[in-house]
Write a protein that holds these residues in place. Sequence first.
Motif, PDB file in Angstrom:
ATOM      1  N   GLU A 164       0.986  -1.144  -0.015  1.00 18.92           N
ATOM      2  CA  GLU A 164      -0.027   0.036  -0.125  1.00 18.92           C
ATOM      3  C   GLU A 164       0.807   1.245   0.173  1.00 18.92           C
ATOM      4  N   LEU A 165       1.975   1.212   0.725  1.00 15.15           N
ATOM      5  CA  LEU A 165       2.703   2.404   0.772  1.00 15.15           C
ATOM      6  C   LEU A 165       3.511   2.561  -0.514  1.00 15.15           C
ATOM      7  N   GLU A 166       3.879   1.623  -0.853  1.00 14.95           N
ATOM      8  CA  GLU A 166       4.560   1.584  -2.625  1.00 14.95           C
ATOM      9  C   GLU A 166       3.628   2.251  -3.507  1.00 14.95           C
ATOM     10  N   GLU A 167       2.349   1.999  -3.314  1.00 14.53           N
ATOM     11  CA  GLU A 167       1.235   2.532  -4.238  1.00 14.53           C
ATOM     12  C   GLU A 167       0.869   4.135  -4.047  1.00 14.53           C
ATOM     13  N   LYS A 168       1.218   4.280  -2.657  1.00 10.13           N
ATOM     14  CA  LYS A 168       1.176   5.679  -2.289  1.00 10.13           C
ATOM     15  C   LYS A 168       2.440   6.515  -2.849  1.00 10.13           C
ATOM     16  N   ILE A 169       3.502   5.893  -2.685  1.00 11.60           N
ATOM     17  CA  ILE A 169       4.777   6.541  -3.068  1.00 11.60           C
ATOM     18  C   ILE A 169       4.626   6.844  -4.660  1.00 11.60           C
ATOM     19  N   ASN A 170       4.279   5.794  -5.183  1.00  7.88           N
ATOM     20  CA  ASN A 170       4.020   5.868  -6.758  1.00  7.88           C
ATOM     21  C   ASN A 170       3.066   6.733  -7.256  1.00  7.88           C
ATOM     22  N   GLN A 171       2.057   7.165  -6.772  1.00  8.57           N
ATOM     23  CA  GLN A 171       0.834   8.160  -6.760  1.00  8.57           C
ATOM     24  C   GLN A 171       1.543   9.403  -6.758  1.00  8.57           C
ATOM     25  N   ARG A 172       2.128   9.626  -5.565  1.00  6.80           N
ATOM     26  CA  ARG A 172       2.687  10.898  -5.186  1.00  6.80           C
ATOM     27  C   ARG A 172       3.808  11.497  -6.322  1.00  6.80           C
ATOM     28  N   ILE A 173       4.386  10.415  -6.886  1.00  5.17           N
ATOM     29  CA  ILE A 173       5.475  10.816  -7.950  1.00  5.17           C
ATOM     30  C   ILE A 173       4.716  11.015  -9.176  1.00  5.17           C
ATOM     31  N   ASP A 174       3.932   9.878  -9.522  1.00  2.00           N
ATOM     32  CA  ASP A 174       2.972   9.919 -10.700  1.00  2.00           C
ATOM     33  C   ASP A 174       2.362  11.354 -10.990  1.00  2.00           C
ATOM     34  N   GLU A 175       1.666  11.766  -9.984  1.00  2.00           N
ATOM     35  CA  GLU A 175       0.786  12.853  -9.848  1.00  2.00           C
ATOM     36  C   GLU A 175       1.563  13.998  -9.615  1.00  2.00           C
ATOM     37  N   GLU A 176       2.774  14.116  -9.453  1.00  5.29           N
ATOM     38  CA  GLU A 176       3.865  15.183  -9.168  1.00  5.29           C
ATOM     39  C   GLU A 176       3.332  16.184  -8.340  1.00  5.29           C
ATOM     40  N   ILE A 177       2.897  15.599  -7.108  1.00  2.72           N
ATOM     41  CA  ILE A 177       2.664  16.483  -6.031  1.00  2.72           C
ATOM     42  C   ILE A 177       3.591  17.106  -5.414  1.00  2.72           C
ATOM     43  N   ASP A 223       4.105  19.330  -2.960  1.00  2.00           N
ATOM     44  CA  ASP A 223       4.403  19.644  -1.425  1.00  2.00           C
ATOM     45  C   ASP A 223       4.602  18.397  -0.828  1.00  2.00           C
ATOM     46  N   SER A 224       4.955  17.479  -1.577  1.00  2.00           N
ATOM     47  CA  SER A 224       5.174  16.022  -1.335  1.00  2.00           C
ATOM     48  C   SER A 224       6.847  15.633  -1.048  1.00  2.00           C
ATOM     49  N   TYR A 225       7.156  15.269   0.292  1.00  2.00           N
ATOM     50  CA  TYR A 225       8.744  15.099   0.329  1.00  2.00           C
ATOM     51  C   TYR A 225       8.937  13.988  -0.715  1.00  2.00           C
ATOM     52  N   THR A 226       8.054  13.087  -0.931  1.00  2.00           N
ATOM     53  CA  THR A 226       8.569  12.041  -1.831  1.00  2.00           C
ATOM     54  C   THR A 226       8.880  12.390  -3.332  1.00  2.00           C
ATOM     55  N   TYR A 227       7.902  13.327  -3.587  1.00  2.00           N
ATOM     56  CA  TYR A 227       7.980  13.740  -5.108  1.00  2.00           C
ATOM     57  C   TYR A 227       9.198  14.747  -5.084  1.00  2.00           C
ATOM     58  N   SER A 228       9.617  15.468  -4.083  1.00  2.00           N
ATOM     59  CA  SER A 228      10.678  16.534  -4.147  1.00  2.00           C
ATOM     60  C   SER A 228      11.936  15.758  -4.280  1.00  2.00           C
ATOM     61  N   LEU A 229      11.955  14.536  -3.444  1.00  2.00           N
ATOM     62  CA  LEU A 229      13.304  13.592  -3.322  1.00  2.00           C
ATOM     63  C   LEU A 229      13.235  13.034  -4.819  1.00  2.00           C
TER      64      LEU A 229
END
Length: 195
Positions: free
Chosen positions: A109-122, A124-130
């Motif tokens: 589930e966490l992997e899906e959430k990480i992928n979503q934040r990157i794919d959707e280019e969020i 303000d997300s730490y994940t996407y900024s990294l």
Amino acid sequence: MNINFNKGGGLVPVIIQDDRTLQVLMLGYMNEEAFEKTKNEGIVTFFSRSKNKLWTKGEESGNFLTVKSIDIDCDQDTILIKTVPKNIVCHSGSFSCFGNKSYKGFLYELEEKINQRIDEEIEDSYTYSLFQKGINKMAQKVGEEAVELVIEAKDNNDYLFKNEAADLLYHYLILLKAKNMSLENIEEILLERNK
């Protein structure tokens, strides 16, 4: 194990669960003879209500269910069998009779959430900024977290150790995304090595 076969007219429901992922795969029924056969052979055998006879799962398809453990519920009228399925379980071609989506736990589930934040280019997300900083920065972050985990492993503070382990897993998932890989890809390697 005392099972109350009388309660259900000689049959009890049997929940089949994947021993590795804990995903519920199917529901079947057993009479006392099917239960004894399952225990003795280590392969799941049901009582087919439509055919009115014993039926070993996989006898036609080869997709047997190898028994890992058997548990009885508190009322002694339902069986839970954890198995290692040889292949797909459902006659429809799905891995599970409850759909093709495999539930493998929170890391997936966490992997899906990480992928979503990157794919959707969020933004303000730490994940996407990294992720935006590139592969070198992501790999460096995984290395830093690994070193911090090793340092905490030498001490006796379980709280700090667990938090560093969580940080390492989280950053590792981001790195997998950057490499166009998934936990499932890594799991396949581990399963192959386990053979």
